[in-house]
Design a protein around this motif. Structure first.
Motif, short mmCIF file in Angstrom:
data_model
loop_
_atom_site.label_atom_id
_atom_site.label_comp_id
_atom_site.label_asym_id
_atom_site.label_seq_id
_atom_site.Cartn_x
_atom_site.Cartn_y
_atom_site.Cartn_z
N TRP A 47 0.84 -1.21 0.00
CA TRP A 47 0.00 0.00 0.00
C TRP A 47 0.87 1.25 0.00
CZ3 TRP A 47 -0.59 4.16 3.29
CH2 TRP A 47 -1.69 5.00 3.02
N VAL A 48 1.93 1.24 0.82
CA VAL A 48 2.81 2.40 0.91
C VAL A 48 3.51 2.63 -0.42
CG1 VAL A 48 4.90 3.30 1.97
CG2 VAL A 48 3.15 2.21 3.39
N VAL A 49 4.01 1.53 -1.05
CA VAL A 49 4.68 1.67 -2.34
C VAL A 49 3.71 2.20 -3.38
CG1 VAL A 49 5.76 0.42 -4.23
CG2 VAL A 49 6.41 -0.08 -1.87
N GLY A 50 2.48 1.63 -3.39
CA GLY A 50 1.47 2.09 -4.34
C GLY A 50 1.13 3.54 -4.12
N GLN A 51 1.00 3.93 -2.83
CA GLN A 51 0.70 5.32 -2.52
C GLN A 51 1.84 6.23 -2.97
OE1 GLN A 51 -2.20 6.09 -1.32
NE2 GLN A 51 -1.85 8.30 -1.23
N SER A 52 3.09 5.74 -2.79
CA SER A 52 4.24 6.52 -3.21
C SER A 52 4.25 6.71 -4.72
CB SER A 52 5.52 5.83 -2.75
OG SER A 52 6.65 6.51 -3.23
N ASP A 53 3.92 5.62 -5.45
CA ASP A 53 3.86 5.72 -6.91
C ASP A 53 2.83 6.76 -7.34
OD1 ASP A 53 5.79 3.81 -7.13
OD2 ASP A 53 4.41 2.15 -7.52
N GLN A 54 1.67 6.73 -6.65
CA GLN A 54 0.63 7.70 -6.98
C GLN A 54 1.12 9.12 -6.73
OE1 GLN A 54 -2.18 7.20 -8.38
NE2 GLN A 54 -3.28 5.43 -7.67
N ASP A 55 1.87 9.31 -5.65
CA ASP A 55 2.33 10.65 -5.30
C ASP A 55 3.34 11.18 -6.31
OD1 ASP A 55 0.71 10.62 -3.12
OD2 ASP A 55 2.27 10.02 -1.69
N THR A 56 4.07 10.27 -6.98
CA THR A 56 5.10 10.73 -7.91
C THR A 56 4.56 10.96 -9.32
OG1 THR A 56 5.70 8.43 -8.46
CG2 THR A 56 6.92 9.51 -6.65
N LEU A 57 3.32 10.59 -9.59
CA LEU A 57 2.74 10.82 -10.89
C LEU A 57 2.54 12.32 -11.11
CD1 LEU A 57 -0.05 8.07 -11.12
CD2 LEU A 57 2.17 8.07 -12.25
N PRO A 58 2.79 12.80 -12.34
CA PRO A 58 2.50 14.22 -12.61
C PRO A 58 1.02 14.50 -12.43
CG PRO A 58 2.96 13.00 -14.64
CD PRO A 58 3.29 12.09 -13.52
N LYS A 59 0.71 15.68 -11.96
CA LYS A 59 -0.67 16.06 -11.67
C LYS A 59 -1.27 16.89 -12.80
CE LYS A 59 -0.44 14.22 -7.54
NZ LYS A 59 -1.18 12.97 -7.24
N ALA A 60 -2.58 16.77 -12.94
CA ALA A 60 -3.28 17.60 -13.91
C ALA A 60 -3.17 19.06 -13.50
CB ALA A 60 -4.74 17.17 -13.99
N GLU A 61 -2.96 19.92 -14.48
CA GLU A 61 -2.88 21.36 -14.23
C GLU A 61 -3.79 22.08 -15.21
OE1 GLU A 61 1.25 23.05 -13.21
OE2 GLU A 61 1.70 21.35 -14.53
N VAL A 62 -4.53 23.05 -14.70
CA VAL A 62 -5.41 23.86 -15.55
C VAL A 62 -5.10 25.32 -15.29
CG1 VAL A 62 -7.78 24.56 -16.00
CG2 VAL A 62 -7.25 22.14 -15.74
N PHE A 63 -4.97 26.07 -16.36
CA PHE A 63 -4.66 27.51 -16.27
C PHE A 63 -5.90 28.26 -16.75
CE2 PHE A 63 -0.91 25.01 -16.95
CZ PHE A 63 -0.05 25.44 -15.94
N THR A 64 -6.50 29.02 -15.85
CA THR A 64 -7.79 29.67 -16.12
C THR A 64 -7.60 31.15 -16.41
OG1 THR A 64 -8.91 28.10 -14.66
CG2 THR A 64 -10.09 30.12 -15.21
#
Length: 502
Positions: free
Chosen positions: A16-33
């Motif tokens: 779970w910790v490794v999976g959570q870590s992988d999720q945290d390292t994924l690039p995040k969606a960004e929107v410029f309004t």
């Protein structure tokens, strides 16, 4: 049993910790309004523009991709959902093209000015208010498929997982469904608008969305193709030669290469269609059984309709590919004609070449569109300048398209590259959806007679067939570079949306 559970518990926590870590390292969606506006016919429309990326998840709710897009909405999110304002999802084709051509050519609040049908000089380019935008009748989402624009895979996904007919349809269907939910637009009138390969995509995507419970009000096809035989010139297949011929003739009409040229282009094309269907097609069908006299007589007619030497048609065995036509048509003038728009001409550097060396229309307008859009994206839409915008998937290493498509198999192998079957199925299972097809008469990339052939062979009932509306423009593949066609494009699309969203 308890001992086994105790033994597994640390492992489960570690996973779970490794999976959570992988999720945290994924690039995040960004929107410029930003707040934008467009003036259409003297009326100012105020818009919220959201440019950036949207996280798409697969059916198991795992991150799949960041999809680049620009979303123009009139008013705030709640107001848009309440009014049930139509929403249009739009993209270009390729496959492998981002969607800045439609964005800055006709749909968005700004457009690039080009010298149609001449070459456009280098910067500074004109980026002007787009009076022909559809934003007075609908909200707009410009989508860049994965590999183009800002769109990239997430997690375990790779670019190649998105580069194919069915893979592309799947990823865009997931994006549209999840975007509608995220923005409270599921109950809005919904439309697809695609250009070129985007129309091939449209046919499959409208069927996929319908199977997922999303019925569309309408689908808009700009420079359409559904059966790739009409473009590929396969060995021993006469169809592409047949469907290209009327566009060759139209090109000759435009360039004044026809003796005693008729004044009415459309009457001329009706005559060419009749000749193609009643004389040219039967002659090709005879193949090697055609007599020498019959062949010479046919070559003379082909040459007369296209302003070319009958001897050239004899050498070509009455069959001239589009690439060969580009090089031959104006060879005596030292020029070639455009593939995307045969009104455009360019310098032929090799007068012995069998095929055209480049596309003059693409050379004439591409720098203006590319520089103008990137200036607009980073300066006016305020997208982070550190984010690379890929104008084409060909910028990505290893770009290659998988042309296999479910429904095209016979005898355990691929027998066709055709999404017309999807179009027919979707229209037959949803008898309310309507399709608007916009054809450029001088388009030699996706020829209008090829579209007509495909539509006439879908096996639709007359009632459903009447739901397909055909419009024609005296321009090419990107008919919106031609000012009169730009105005007609806006009129045709706006009327279609108004009539189908009531």
């Amino acid at each position: 049993m308890m001992k086994n559970l105790l033994f597994l518990a640390p492992l489960l926590v570690f996973q779970w910790v490794v999976g959570q870590s992988d999720q945290d390292t994924l690039p995040k969606a960004e929107v410029f309004t930003t707040m934008q506006s467009v003036n259409i016919d003297g009326r100012t429309i105020y818009l919220t523009a959201q440019a950036g990326t949207f996280e798409v998840r697969d059916e198991q709710n795992k991150p799949l991709a960041l999809m680049g897009h620009t979303y123009y909405s009139k008013g705030d999110k709640r107001e848009a959902a309440t009014r049930r304002r139509p929403i249009v999802f739009a993209y270009n084709g390729g496959p492998g093209s981002s969607s800045y051509w439609l964005h800055m050519g006709i749909l968005g609040p700004r457009r690039i000015v080009v010298n149609d049908p001449e070459y456009t000089p280098a910067a500074p380019y004109q980026i002007v208010n787009n009076n022909f935008s559809i934003l007075d009748v609908a909200d707009l989402v410009m989508i860049d498929p994965v590999g183009t624009g800002l769109s990239v895979p997430l997690g375990k996904a790779e670019f190649k997982d998105f580069w194919g007919v069915d893979q592309d349809i799947k990823s865009l269907s997931l994006f549209i469904r999840q975007f509608l939910i995220a923005n409270d637009r599921m109950n809005s009138p919904k439309y697809l608008l695609g250009e070129s390969y985007g129309t091939f995509r449209n046919a499959g995507l409208m069927n996929r969305l319908l199977k997922d419970g999303i019925a569309l009000n309408g689908v808009i096809m700009v420079s359409a193709v559904f059966d790739l035989r009409t473009l590929l010139f396969p060995p021993e297949d006469d169809l592409p030669y047949i469907v290209h011929f009327p566009t060759y003739a139209a090109t000759a009409w435009y360039h004044d290469m026809i003796p005693d040229k008729p004044e009415d282009l459309y009457a001329f094309l009706d005559d060419v269609r009749k000749f193609t269907e009643e004389e040219y097609t039967p002659a090709l069908f005879k193949g090697d059984r055609l007599s020498a006299e019959e062949k010479e007589a046919m070559a003379a007619k082909l040459g007369a309709y296209t302003g070319t030497d009958p001897g050239y048609w004899m050498k070509a065995n009455l069959r001239v590919t589009n690439g060969e036509f580009f090089a031959e048509f104006l060879r005596d003038k030292g020029e070639i004609v455009g593939r995307l728009d045969s009104r455009f001409t360019g310098i032929n550097q090799d007068l012995l070449a069998q095929e055209g060396s480049h596309d003059p229309q693409s050379s004439a307008i591409s720098p203006a569109y590319t520089a103008g859009f990137l200036d607009y994206l980073y300066r006016e839409l305020n997208v982070d300048k550190n984010l690379h915008y890929a104008t084409s998937a060909y910028e990505r290493e290893g770009f290659k398209w998988d042309w296999k498509h479910v429904g095209n198999e016979r005898w355990g192998t691929q027998a066709a590259i055709n999404t017309g079957v999807d179009l027919a199925e979707a229209m037959s299972r949803d008898p309310y959806v309507k399709v608007l097809i916009l054809n450029g008469i001088y388009d030699i990339a996706t020829v209008f007679y090829g579209v007509e052939h495909s539509i006439n062979h879908l096996g639709l009932t007359p009632e459903i067939r009447d739901h397909i509306i055909m419009k024609y423009y005296e321009a090419g593949h990107m008919m919106y570079t031609h000012p009169p066609s730009m105005a007609q494009f806006k009129k045709d699309v706006a009327e279609f949306i108004r009539e189908t969203s009531r």
